[in-house]
Design a protein around this motif. Structure first.
Motif, short mmCIF file in Angstrom:
data_model
loop_
_atom_site.label_atom_id
_atom_site.label_comp_id
_atom_site.label_asym_id
_atom_site.label_seq_id
_atom_site.Cartn_x
_atom_site.Cartn_y
_atom_site.Cartn_z
N VAL A 23 0.84 -1.20 0.00
CA VAL A 23 0.00 0.00 0.00
C VAL A 23 0.87 1.25 0.00
N ALA A 24 1.92 1.25 0.81
CA ALA A 24 2.79 2.42 0.93
C ALA A 24 3.59 2.71 -0.33
N THR A 25 3.73 1.71 -1.19
CA THR A 25 4.55 1.88 -2.39
C THR A 25 3.75 1.78 -3.69
N GLY A 26 2.44 1.63 -3.59
CA GLY A 26 1.63 1.51 -4.80
C GLY A 26 1.88 0.22 -5.54
N THR A 27 2.12 -0.85 -4.80
CA THR A 27 2.46 -2.16 -5.37
C THR A 27 1.27 -3.11 -5.27
N ARG A 28 1.06 -3.93 -6.29
CA ARG A 28 0.01 -4.94 -6.25
C ARG A 28 0.51 -6.17 -5.49
N LEU A 29 -0.40 -6.82 -4.77
CA LEU A 29 -0.08 -8.04 -4.04
C LEU A 29 -0.87 -9.19 -4.64
N ILE A 44 -3.66 -11.05 10.21
CA ILE A 44 -3.39 -10.26 9.01
C ILE A 44 -3.80 -8.82 9.26
N LYS A 45 -5.00 -8.64 9.79
CA LYS A 45 -5.50 -7.29 10.02
C LYS A 45 -4.67 -6.56 11.07
N ARG A 46 -4.18 -7.30 12.07
CA ARG A 46 -3.39 -6.67 13.13
C ARG A 46 -2.05 -6.18 12.59
N SER A 47 -1.39 -7.00 11.78
CA SER A 47 -0.08 -6.60 11.24
C SER A 47 -0.23 -5.61 10.10
N GLY A 48 -1.32 -5.70 9.35
CA GLY A 48 -1.54 -4.78 8.24
C GLY A 48 -2.19 -3.48 8.66
N LEU A 49 -2.66 -3.43 9.91
CA LEU A 49 -3.35 -2.25 10.46
C LEU A 49 -4.48 -1.82 9.52
N ASP A 50 -4.70 -0.51 9.41
CA ASP A 50 -5.77 -0.03 8.53
C ASP A 50 -5.35 -0.02 7.07
N TYR A 51 -4.12 -0.46 6.80
CA TYR A 51 -3.63 -0.52 5.43
C TYR A 51 -4.23 -1.71 4.67
N TRP A 52 -4.54 -2.78 5.39
CA TRP A 52 -4.94 -4.03 4.73
C TRP A 52 -6.15 -3.84 3.82
N GLN A 53 -7.09 -3.02 4.24
CA GLN A 53 -8.30 -2.82 3.43
C GLN A 53 -8.01 -2.04 2.15
N LYS A 54 -6.81 -1.45 2.05
CA LYS A 54 -6.44 -0.68 0.87
C LYS A 54 -5.57 -1.47 -0.11
N VAL A 55 -5.22 -2.70 0.26
CA VAL A 55 -4.31 -3.50 -0.57
C VAL A 55 -4.96 -3.83 -1.93
N ASP A 56 -4.18 -3.64 -3.00
CA ASP A 56 -4.61 -4.08 -4.33
C ASP A 56 -4.33 -5.57 -4.39
N LEU A 57 -5.31 -6.37 -3.96
CA LEU A 57 -5.12 -7.80 -3.71
C LEU A 57 -5.70 -8.64 -4.84
N ASN A 58 -4.89 -9.62 -5.29
CA ASN A 58 -5.31 -10.55 -6.34
C ASN A 58 -5.03 -11.96 -5.86
N ILE A 59 -6.01 -12.86 -5.96
CA ILE A 59 -5.87 -14.21 -5.42
C ILE A 59 -6.09 -15.24 -6.52
N TYR A 60 -5.28 -16.30 -6.50
CA TYR A 60 -5.31 -17.30 -7.57
C TYR A 60 -5.39 -18.71 -6.98
N ASP A 61 -5.98 -19.61 -7.73
CA ASP A 61 -6.11 -20.99 -7.28
C ASP A 61 -4.78 -21.73 -7.27
N ASP A 62 -3.93 -21.44 -8.26
CA ASP A 62 -2.63 -22.10 -8.36
C ASP A 62 -1.74 -21.29 -9.31
N LEU A 63 -0.55 -21.79 -9.57
CA LEU A 63 0.40 -21.08 -10.41
C LEU A 63 -0.13 -20.94 -11.83
#
Length: 215
Positions: A23-29, A44-63
């Motif tokens: 989030v701080a660097t404008g990077t996709r996860l 996850i929420k504790r370590s990511g703080l209020d940043y986690w909800q802003k993550v550009d998050l993409n999830i995949y089933d496998d490689l």
């Protein structure tokens, strides 16, 4: 914009920390299943703080799913035929390998211009020797085993490591991601990021007391 890829991450704290860095660097996860936690995990929420909800998050089933949905990765085709996980045995079939099929429509729209780098201790090339460019992907393996050697063997040219003492096994995953990501950002001169800051309380105090002198 750079891309951080976590292949089968196991520890929520690390993923949360990496999400904050993204989030701080404008990077996709990008997270590739299976995951060692639930995405609504409190850690996850504790370590990511209020940043986690802003993550550009993409999830995949496998490689395979990850590569098919990101066809701009030019060296992704080198992973055709790589069977790196027991869970993929059924998909491999009699041929014993996984074929990465990229939709023709997507290939026509997206030119293959990004590179996928693999962060590992099992190679000779230092991460600072890589020539990163905006849009590249950097993959990190799960905490207990790293990126499978089958993947590394298929594309040695893009394997990079962080130097450390010979007797030490590895660095923390979130620290490793930050080290390599910031080298990539440095190489593109931190485009889009604020590189200067100033003190808040001291300057405010001096202004209140009338001691600020402009030069």
């Amino acid at each position: 914009m750079f891309n951080i890829v976590l292949l089968e991450p196991e520890i929520p704290f690390n993923t949360g920390n990496i999400g904050r860095t993204c989030v701080a660097t404008g990077t996709r996860l990008h997270l590739i299943r299976p995951l060692g936690f639930e995405l609504d995990d409190k850690h996850i929420k504790r370590s990511g703080l209020d940043y986690w909800q802003k993550v550009d998050l993409n999830i995949y089933d496998d490689l395979s799913d990850f590569l098919s949905k990101n066809p701009e990765i030019r060296n992704g085709k080198l992973l055709n035929g790589v069977n790196y996980h027991e869970n993929l045995q059924e998909k491999a079939g009699a041929a014993g390998h996984i074929e990465i099929a990229l939709p023709a429509e997507e290939k026509a729209v997206k030119a293959a211009k990004a590179d996928l780098y693999y962060a590992t201790t099992k190679c000779e090339k230092c991460y600072s020797e890589a020539s990163f460019k905006d849009g590249d992907y950097i993959m990190f393996g799960k905490e207990s085993a790293g990126i499978p050697e089958e993947i590394l063997e298929a594309d040695k040219e893009h394997c990079i490591r962080i130097p450390m003492l010979k007797e030490e096994r590895s660095l923390n995953l979130s620290n490793s991601a930050a080290i390599i990501l910031y080298e990539a950002l440095r190489q593109i001169k931190f485009v889009g990021l604020e590189t200067q800051g100033h003190m808040h309380r001291i300057f405010a105090g001096l202004e209140t007391q009338g001691h600020m002198h402009r030069i």
